[in-house]
Design a protein around this motif. Structure first.
Motif, PDB file in Angstrom:
ATOM      1  N   ASP A 143       0.838  -1.208   0.000  1.00 34.94           N
ATOM      2  CA  ASP A 143       0.000   0.000   0.000  1.00 34.94           C
ATOM      3  C   ASP A 143       0.869   1.253   0.000  1.00 34.94           C
ATOM      4  N   GLN A 144       1.930   1.224   0.778  1.00 34.63           N
ATOM      5  CA  GLN A 144       2.847   2.366   0.830  1.00 34.63           C
ATOM      6  C   GLN A 144       3.436   2.628  -0.552  1.00 34.63           C
ATOM      7  N   LEU A 145       3.825   1.572  -1.251  1.00 34.03           N
ATOM      8  CA  LEU A 145       4.405   1.738  -2.589  1.00 34.03           C
ATOM      9  C   LEU A 145       3.390   2.279  -3.582  1.00 34.03           C
ATOM     10  N   GLN A 146       2.191   1.730  -3.569  1.00 33.07           N
ATOM     11  CA  GLN A 146       1.190   2.068  -4.590  1.00 33.07           C
ATOM     12  C   GLN A 146       0.415   3.337  -4.287  1.00 33.07           C
ATOM     13  N   LYS A 147       0.178   3.640  -3.007  1.00 31.73           N
ATOM     14  CA  LYS A 147      -0.760   4.714  -2.687  1.00 31.73           C
ATOM     15  C   LYS A 147      -0.162   5.895  -1.942  1.00 31.73           C
ATOM     16  N   VAL A 148       0.839   5.646  -1.093  1.00 29.11           N
ATOM     17  CA  VAL A 148       1.281   6.698  -0.182  1.00 29.11           C
ATOM     18  C   VAL A 148       2.500   7.443  -0.702  1.00 29.11           C
TER      19      VAL A 148
END
Length: 182
Positions: A143-148
């Protein structure tokens, strides 16, 4: 035989009738037709004005959110830098790992290739990386890679190997995008 006064009277009546018919078909009816055409144009214009007022109302509504749109635009521009900025990208990957409790290692960066995204030509930088950490931290890391994190990344492939101790090892193939050449 008819008397000349009656002939003149009948001729006058016939002439008046003929003048009336001629006037109606060649003068009055074209005016009515033109008036009908103008009414049609006025109706079309009224409909178009109503449609345009609706469009303007929608644009006014959007204009009230212009600050949000500009903020979103700035974030989108930050996600697509002008250069590949590999060093900054590697720091972002390390930071994403640190924030989620995953260790990022074995990073390999390939050569950029031009791709078309949303009708725009951009550069895609292929990256392979390995990450390890608790299995519960895998999804937050992704999630950190894709969204944040600010850089536009696309995960192409993902392999996860878990151990009985609850540890996971990820092998990722990612594409990092940037706008221009190196």
């Amino acid at each position: 035989m008819m008397r000349p006064e009656r002939l003149w009277l009948l001729g006058g009546a016939f002439g008046a009738l003929l003048l009336l018919v001629f006037t109606y078909f060649f003068v009055i009816q074209p005016k009515y037709q033109k008036a009908d055409d103008l009414r049609g144009i006025a109706d079309d214009t009224t409909t178009e004005v109503t449609r345009l007022r609706s469009v303007i109302a929608g644009l006014d509504e959007q204009n009230q959110h212009i600050a949000e749109y500009r903020k979103e635009q700035a974030a989108n521009l930050a996600a697509l830098p002008q250069t590949d900025s590999v060093a900054a990208l590697l720091r972002e990957l390390q930071t994403a790992g640190e924030l989620t409790g995953v260790t990022v290692s074995g990073v390999s960066v390939g050569g950029a290739a031009e791709v078309t995204v949303g009708g725009q030509k951009v550069q895609a930088l292929p990256i392979s990386l390995t990450a390890a950490g608790p299995a519960a931290k895998v999804n937050p890391f992704l999630d950190q890679l894709q969204k944040v994190q600010p850089r536009a990344l696309l995960i192409g492939s993902l392999n996860v190997a878990t151990t009985s101790a609850g540890k996971a090892t990820l092998t990722l193939t990612v594409q990092a995008f940037y706008a221009g050449g190196k």
